[in-house]
Scaffold this motif. Structure first.
Motif, short mmCIF file in Angstrom:
data_model
loop_
_atom_site.label_atom_id
_atom_site.label_comp_id
_atom_site.label_asym_id
_atom_site.label_seq_id
_atom_site.Cartn_x
_atom_site.Cartn_y
_atom_site.Cartn_z
N LEU A 2 0.84 -1.15 -0.06
CA LEU A 2 -0.11 0.01 0.15
C LEU A 2 1.05 1.24 0.01
N ASP A 3 1.95 1.16 0.90
CA ASP A 3 3.11 2.47 0.82
C ASP A 3 3.45 2.79 -0.60
N VAL A 4 3.92 1.61 -1.17
CA VAL A 4 4.19 1.93 -2.65
C VAL A 4 3.56 2.44 -3.58
N TRP A 5 2.17 1.71 -3.52
CA TRP A 5 1.18 2.20 -4.33
C TRP A 5 0.72 3.54 -4.22
N PHE A 6 0.58 4.06 -2.78
CA PHE A 6 0.37 5.35 -2.42
C PHE A 6 1.10 6.28 -3.00
N ASN A 7 2.71 6.08 -2.76
CA ASN A 7 3.70 6.84 -3.17
C ASN A 7 3.86 7.08 -4.87
N ARG A 8 3.51 5.80 -5.34
CA ARG A 8 3.45 6.00 -6.89
C ARG A 8 1.85 6.66 -7.46
N GLU A 9 0.87 6.27 -6.97
CA GLU A 9 -0.14 6.51 -7.51
C GLU A 9 -0.91 7.99 -6.79
N VAL A 10 -0.85 8.25 -5.51
CA VAL A 10 -1.44 9.45 -4.70
C VAL A 10 -0.56 10.62 -4.61
N ARG A 11 0.55 10.39 -4.02
CA ARG A 11 1.08 11.39 -3.70
C ARG A 11 1.86 12.36 -4.72
N PRO A 12 2.10 11.95 -5.99
CA PRO A 12 2.74 12.69 -6.95
C PRO A 12 1.68 13.64 -7.28
N HIS A 13 0.37 13.68 -6.80
CA HIS A 13 -0.81 14.74 -7.18
C HIS A 13 -0.96 15.80 -6.17
#
Length: 193
Positions: free
Chosen positions: A7-18
């Motif tokens: 989830l942490d990897v997904w969050f940093n890849r999909e959510v945090r950049p925006h």
């Protein structure tokens, strides 16, 4: 709250950049910097708590919808002032960014290529890479789990990254598609006297 490494990897890849878009949207609704920051953080918590995070077609659009709903709920609770419900999300460049079928196919091809490259690694390198990059374990934790030294873990990681870089490097175009550009010929310039 413990966050699983995937989830942490997904969050940093999909959510945090925006994050900048989330802050703009939250501010445009609340018109208060502190409240907008709280809205973004609360939206992040909702995303992390959502059991269906793997199935979100557009995580960015989901976070924006959560921010808007949180702002509406906050306005109802506090009655501090009106919430601008007419904010045009398209003007904020936050429209639904679900990938096109072509982009999805391209992403699936890249993912298959990465999986094939991972599968082609020597078994111990493969285990170390998966534990480090996918499960998010530290080199020390990997060393303990595999009963090897930290130095060996680092050597396996280094070797794996070198092999993956080689195997995932873009393929050069076929010679038939290459164009030879001639080197410019020197001009005959008059000599200085």
């Amino acid at each position: 709250m413990t966050v699983e490494p995937e989830l942490d990897v997904w969050f940093n890849r999909e959510v945090r950049p925006h994050e900048a878009a989330y802050r703009r949207a939250a501010y445009s609704i609340s018109r208060d910097r502190h409240i907008s920051e709280d809205l973004v953080q609360d939206a992040y918590l909702k995303v992390v708590a959502n059991d269906q995070w793997r199935h979100l077609a557009s995580p960015k659009a989901f976070v924006l919808a959560v921010i808007r709903n949180l702002a509406i709920d906050l306005a109802r609770r506090t009655s501090r002032g009106p919430v601008d419900r007419s904010v045009d999300l398209e003007k904020l460049a936050v429209a639904d960014l679900a990938p096109t079928p072509e982009a999805s196919a391209d992403q699936n091809q890249r993912l298959a290529r990465i999986e094939a490259a991972l599968d082609s690694l020597p078994p111990q390198c493969q285990r170390v890479v998966r534990l480090r990059k996918i499960e998010g374990l530290s080199p020390i934790e990997i060393a303990v789990r595999l009963d090897i030294s930290v130095s060996t873990v680092e050597k396996h990681l280094s070797k794996a990254m070198r092999l993956l870089t080689e195997r995932l490097a873009p393929e050069p175009p076929p010679a038939s598609e290459c164009r030879i550009i001639p080197w410019p010929q020197p001009r005959n310039l008059p000599r200085r006297s």
